[in-house]
Design an enzyme around this catalytic site. Structure first.
Site, PDB file in Angstrom:
ATOM      1  N   ARG A  46      -8.032 -81.387  58.978  1.00 47.03           N
ATOM      2  CA  ARG A  46      -8.787 -80.384  57.494  1.00 47.03           C
ATOM      3  C   ARG A  46      -9.454 -79.833  58.127  1.00 47.03           C
ATOM      4  O   ARG A  46     -10.724 -80.569  58.250  1.00 47.03           O
ATOM      5  CB  ARG A  46      -9.142 -80.838  56.425  1.00 47.03           C
ATOM      6  CG  ARG A  46      -7.082 -81.221  55.436  1.00 47.03           C
ATOM      7  CD  ARG A  46      -7.556 -82.162  54.444  1.00 47.03           C
ATOM      8  NE  ARG A  46      -7.204 -83.586  54.637  1.00 47.03           N
ATOM      9  CZ  ARG A  46      -7.040 -84.868  53.347  1.00 47.03           C
ATOM     10  NH1 ARG A  46      -7.701 -84.079  52.322  1.00 47.03           N
ATOM     11  NH2 ARG A  46      -7.402 -85.870  53.856  1.00 47.03           N
ATOM     12  N   ARG A  72      -2.732 -97.440  43.350  1.00 41.89           N
ATOM     13  CA  ARG A  72      -3.190 -96.757  43.363  1.00 41.89           C
ATOM     14  C   ARG A  72      -2.890 -95.617  42.657  1.00 41.89           C
ATOM     15  O   ARG A  72      -1.845 -95.472  43.608  1.00 41.89           O
ATOM     16  CB  ARG A  72      -3.828 -96.368  44.641  1.00 41.89           C
ATOM     17  CG  ARG A  72      -4.445 -95.575  45.215  1.00 41.89           C
ATOM     18  CD  ARG A  72      -4.725 -95.376  46.632  1.00 41.89           C
ATOM     19  NE  ARG A  72      -6.265 -94.297  46.823  1.00 41.89           N
ATOM     20  CZ  ARG A  72      -6.120 -94.126  48.004  1.00 41.89           C
ATOM     21  NH1 ARG A  72      -5.371 -93.909  49.144  1.00 41.89           N
ATOM     22  NH2 ARG A  72      -7.137 -92.242  48.155  1.00 41.89           N
ATOM     23  N   GLU A  77     -10.384-100.372  49.565  1.00 41.80           N
ATOM     24  CA  GLU A  77      -9.994 -99.974  48.505  1.00 41.80           C
ATOM     25  C   GLU A  77      -9.427-100.757  47.533  1.00 41.80           C
ATOM     26  O   GLU A  77      -9.326-101.457  46.097  1.00 41.80           O
ATOM     27  CB  GLU A  77      -8.968 -99.064  48.762  1.00 41.80           C
ATOM     28  CG  GLU A  77     -10.121 -97.708  49.359  1.00 41.80           C
ATOM     29  CD  GLU A  77      -9.262 -96.215  50.471  1.00 41.80           C
ATOM     30  OE1 GLU A  77      -9.393 -96.666  50.696  1.00 41.80           O
ATOM     31  OE2 GLU A  77      -9.747 -95.616  49.361  1.00 41.80           O
ATOM     32  N   HIS A 113     -11.234 -90.091  46.910  1.00 41.55           N
ATOM     33  CA  HIS A 113     -11.649 -90.867  48.143  1.00 41.55           C
ATOM     34  C   HIS A 113     -12.779 -91.591  46.366  1.00 41.55           C
ATOM     35  O   HIS A 113     -13.749 -92.495  46.952  1.00 41.55           O
ATOM     36  CB  HIS A 113     -12.484 -91.047  48.887  1.00 41.55           C
ATOM     37  CG  HIS A 113     -11.531 -90.566  50.368  1.00 41.55           C
ATOM     38  ND1 HIS A 113     -12.435 -89.641  51.188  1.00 41.55           N
ATOM     39  CD2 HIS A 113     -10.554 -90.530  50.525  1.00 41.55           C
ATOM     40  CE1 HIS A 113     -11.366 -89.192  51.623  1.00 41.55           C
ATOM     41  NE2 HIS A 113     -10.520 -89.692  51.661  1.00 41.55           N
ATOM     42  N   GLY A 135     -13.481 -91.163  57.585  1.00 42.41           N
ATOM     43  CA  GLY A 135     -11.264 -91.265  58.315  1.00 42.41           C
ATOM     44  C   GLY A 135     -10.599 -90.815  58.172  1.00 42.41           C
ATOM     45  O   GLY A 135     -11.292 -89.681  59.133  1.00 42.41           O
ATOM     46  N   GLY A 145      -9.148 -88.573  56.330  1.00 37.72           N
ATOM     47  CA  GLY A 145     -10.129 -87.780  55.331  1.00 37.72           C
ATOM     48  C   GLY A 145     -11.480 -88.082  55.258  1.00 37.72           C
ATOM     49  O   GLY A 145     -11.998 -89.424  55.705  1.00 37.72           O
ATOM     50  N   ILE A 177     -13.973 -93.912  60.547  1.00 42.69           N
ATOM     51  CA  ILE A 177     -14.859 -93.241  61.686  1.00 42.69           C
ATOM     52  C   ILE A 177     -15.858 -93.830  61.166  1.00 42.69           C
ATOM     53  O   ILE A 177     -17.046 -94.278  62.502  1.00 42.69           O
ATOM     54  CB  ILE A 177     -15.394 -91.793  61.479  1.00 42.69           C
ATOM     55  CG1 ILE A 177     -13.771 -91.133  62.434  1.00 42.69           C
ATOM     56  CG2 ILE A 177     -16.272 -91.310  62.557  1.00 42.69           C
ATOM     57  CD1 ILE A 177     -13.463 -89.469  62.360  1.00 42.69           C
ATOM     58  N   GLY A 178     -16.708 -93.594  59.919  1.00 44.63           N
ATOM     59  CA  GLY A 178     -17.936 -94.388  59.534  1.00 44.63           C
ATOM     60  C   GLY A 178     -18.383 -96.007  59.956  1.00 44.63           C
ATOM     61  O   GLY A 178     -19.614 -96.301  60.400  1.00 44.63           O
ATOM     62  N   GLU A 179     -16.911 -96.546  60.669  1.00 45.78           N
ATOM     63  CA  GLU A 179     -17.371 -98.238  60.259  1.00 45.78           C
ATOM     64  C   GLU A 179     -17.557 -98.425  62.193  1.00 45.78           C
ATOM     65  O   GLU A 179     -17.660 -99.285  62.516  1.00 45.78           O
ATOM     66  CB  GLU A 179     -16.110 -99.020  60.209  1.00 45.78           C
ATOM     67  CG  GLU A 179     -16.430 -99.161  58.209  1.00 45.78           C
ATOM     68  CD  GLU A 179     -15.285 -99.384  57.839  1.00 45.78           C
ATOM     69  OE1 GLU A 179     -14.544-100.262  58.766  1.00 45.78           O
ATOM     70  OE2 GLU A 179     -14.935 -99.824  56.423  1.00 45.78           O
ATOM     71  N   ASP A 203      -7.737 -87.618  67.195  1.00 48.99           N
ATOM     72  CA  ASP A 203      -7.907 -88.877  66.591  1.00 48.99           C
ATOM     73  C   ASP A 203      -9.910 -89.756  67.079  1.00 48.99           C
ATOM     74  O   ASP A 203      -9.543 -88.520  68.236  1.00 48.99           O
ATOM     75  CB  ASP A 203      -7.170 -90.274  67.872  1.00 48.99           C
ATOM     76  CG  ASP A 203      -7.584 -91.103  66.581  1.00 48.99           C
ATOM     77  OD1 ASP A 203      -9.077 -92.115  67.086  1.00 48.99           O
ATOM     78  OD2 ASP A 203      -7.074 -92.258  66.400  1.00 48.99           O
ATOM     79  N   LEU A 204     -10.955 -89.502  66.312  1.00 49.08           N
ATOM     80  CA  LEU A 204     -11.664 -89.245  66.689  1.00 49.08           C
ATOM     81  C   LEU A 204     -12.156 -90.221  68.301  1.00 49.08           C
ATOM     82  O   LEU A 204     -12.715 -89.159  68.806  1.00 49.08           O
ATOM     83  CB  LEU A 204     -12.919 -89.916  65.643  1.00 49.08           C
ATOM     84  CG  LEU A 204     -14.380 -88.693  66.758  1.00 49.08           C
ATOM     85  CD1 LEU A 204     -14.589 -87.653  65.868  1.00 49.08           C
ATOM     86  CD2 LEU A 204     -15.385 -89.967  66.029  1.00 49.08           C
ATOM     87  N   ARG A 205     -11.181 -90.917  68.570  1.00 45.26           N
ATOM     88  CA  ARG A 205     -11.349 -92.366  69.677  1.00 45.26           C
ATOM     89  C   ARG A 205     -11.265 -91.133  71.023  1.00 45.26           C
ATOM     90  O   ARG A 205     -11.995 -90.930  72.431  1.00 45.26           O
ATOM     91  CB  ARG A 205     -11.141 -93.098  69.447  1.00 45.26           C
ATOM     92  CG  ARG A 205     -11.386 -94.161  69.039  1.00 45.26           C
ATOM     93  CD  ARG A 205     -10.256 -95.820  68.293  1.00 45.26           C
ATOM     94  NE  ARG A 205      -9.343 -95.036  67.550  1.00 45.26           N
ATOM     95  CZ  ARG A 205      -8.205 -95.321  66.746  1.00 45.26           C
ATOM     96  NH1 ARG A 205      -8.642 -96.850  67.159  1.00 45.26           N
ATOM     97  NH2 ARG A 205      -7.232 -95.007  65.533  1.00 45.26           N
ATOM     98  N   ASN A 254      -0.118 -98.975  46.924  1.00 42.22           N
ATOM     99  CA  ASN A 254      -0.789 -97.910  47.230  1.00 42.22           C
ATOM    100  C   ASN A 254       0.892 -96.992  47.777  1.00 42.22           C
ATOM    101  O   ASN A 254       0.812 -97.026  49.444  1.00 42.22           O
ATOM    102  CB  ASN A 254      -2.062 -98.238  48.200  1.00 42.22           C
ATOM    103  CG  ASN A 254      -2.163 -96.596  49.069  1.00 42.22           C
ATOM    104  OD1 ASN A 254      -2.073 -95.530  48.487  1.00 42.22           O
ATOM    105  ND2 ASN A 254      -3.723 -96.461  49.576  1.00 42.22           N
TER     106      ASN A 254
END
Ligand code: ADP
Length: 397
Positions: free
Chosen positions: A237, A90, A380, A178, A206, A208, A327-329, A278-280, A7
């Site tokens: 973004r 990828r 992925e 994605h 994530g 993105g 983030i989702g996980e 970073d969301l954390r 990738n």
């Protein structure tokens, strides 16, 4: 059979060496900050884990270093480069040309080159990775797996912009991104549901972020468009904005187009709203009472809810809502905010299941929820390996 998955990004190369069909990972790593004096080289096998910082001036040098380590008598996992039968790449943008995984030929490389105009940050790096891999692993078959391919099933009414028709003829339309991740987690969700027909919304959250409506295994709508810039609020973004603001920034506030591009793609989203990408960090600050961070979390969840609502309308129902990516996980906080107040749609979150992390496909809805809420770790690399293996073993679907 050994498959090397590459990738190649603008300043990084992620790689994994996998045995197929057993899916055993022999080696994994990343070369980050290529072109800088402090390039980070990470390499991990069952018996070695190392991190080196040294200048790696370009992708060619980076890939050569990966090959050297793979072949190293003490730290390596292969004795001869011929052991690698497939190098699977990828590739971010396949335009309308590629609706499935492709064996790389001169014609395929030319088309990936032509598509650089649509993905100037990604396709040139992907192509460079292909050229280098052809050189270093010359006996391997090279395969391209496209991030846009999964979304080729989106119908014209959903992918066409309401601008004069001539622009659609020129390829200006929703492509979607994605796709490898949405494809992977939606297949997992379908296997979990065990239904012949299914309506699923996959949330890839994530750095993105994007959301896909998947009906009977096919992408029917998606939040990113012509480029990966619109839709959800992301790390840096903005996602959806009124395009009129671009003209206002340029004509009234004196921004150059380059400045606007940088503003919307690199300085906006959660970073622009809070000072953190970073969301954390944002969650931690929000818990301490930081109002900007609290509002940014609410805006983020609200945008996701609006997309869920519109995709439930598009599919006339919903069987499963899937959370994936960093983030989702990992963020039970954001998942709870997204699912709040959606009971009228049959979305009922079990708060304790949501908090207690589990492996594999993880169900976090209450027993009376008509919609399954699932956390599914994306993979992925595995999807890329599977598609490449299937293509060259005649079982590609
Ligand atoms: P990429 O799009 O670069 O592949 P990832 O899928 O790895 O990104 O997601 C990265 C994001 O995941 C980070 O911005 C971080 O905010 C978020 N993240 C990772 N772990 C957690 C966690 N425990 N809680 C909240 N957010 C997390």
């Amino acid at each position: 059979m050994k498959i090397l998955i590459i990738n190649s990004g603008s300043s990084s190369i992620k790689y994994q060496l996998m045995e197929m069909p057993s899916q055993q990972i022999r080696c994994t790593g990343i070369v980050e900050r290529i072109g800088y004096s402090d390039t980070i080289f990470k390499y991990r096998t069952d018996f070695v884990e190392l991190l080196e910082t040294e200048p790696i001036k370009n992708h060619k040098v980076g890939l050569q270093k990966i090959a050297d380590y793979l072949l190293n008598p003490k730290k390596g996992v292969i004795k001869d480069s011929k052991e690698i039968k497939i190098v699977a790449h990828r590739v971010v943008h396949g335009g309308n040309t590629f609706s499935r995984t492709a064996r790389i030929t001169s014609e395929v490389k030319n088309k990936i080159q032509q598509l650089c105009a649509l993905a100037p940050l990604h396709n040139p790096a992907n192509l460079e990775g292909i050229l280098m891999a052809e050189h270093i692993f010359s006996s391997a078959k090279q395969v391209a797996v496209f991030d846009t391919a999964f979304h080729q099933t989106i119908s014209t009414k959903a992918k066409k912009y309401a601008i004069p028709n001539e622009f659609f003829e020129k390829g200006i339309q929703v492509y979607g991104f994605h796709g490898i991740s949405h494809d992977y987690v939606s297949k997992k969700a379908i296997a979990f549901l065990k239904q012949s027909e299914s309506k699923i919304i996959t949330l890839h959250l994530g750095n993105g972020c994007s959301v896909t409506a998947v009906q009977n295994g096919q992408s029917i709508d998606h939040s990113m468009g012509f480029t990966p810039s619109n839709g959800l609020i992301m790390g840096t973004r903005s996602g959806d904005v009124d395009h009129g603001l671009i003209f206002y920034l340029v004509n009234s506030l004196g921004y150059s187009l380059e400045d606007v591009n940088t503003l919307l793609l690199k300085k906006s989203g959660m970073l622009g709203l809070t000072g953190h990408g970073d969301l954390r960090d944002i969650q931690r600050e929000a818990e301490k009472g930081n109002k900007d961070c609290q509002l940014a979390m609410q805006m983020n969840a609200y945008r996701i809810k609006k997309y869920i609502g519109s995709y439930v309308a598009a599919m006339n129902g919903l069987d499963a809502l899937v959370f994936t990516a960093g983030i989702g996980e990992n963020s039970n906080v954001l998942r709870a905010m997204v699912c709040e107040g959606m009971e009228y749609m049959g979305i009922r979150l079990d708060k304790s299941k949501n908090r207690n992390k589990s492996d594999g496909v993880w169900e976090i809805n209450t027993s009376d929820s008509s919609v399954k809420i699932l956390v599914i770790p994306t993979n992925e690399e595995l999807e890329i390996a599977r598609q490449a293996h299937a293509l060259l073993n005649g079982s590609h679907n």
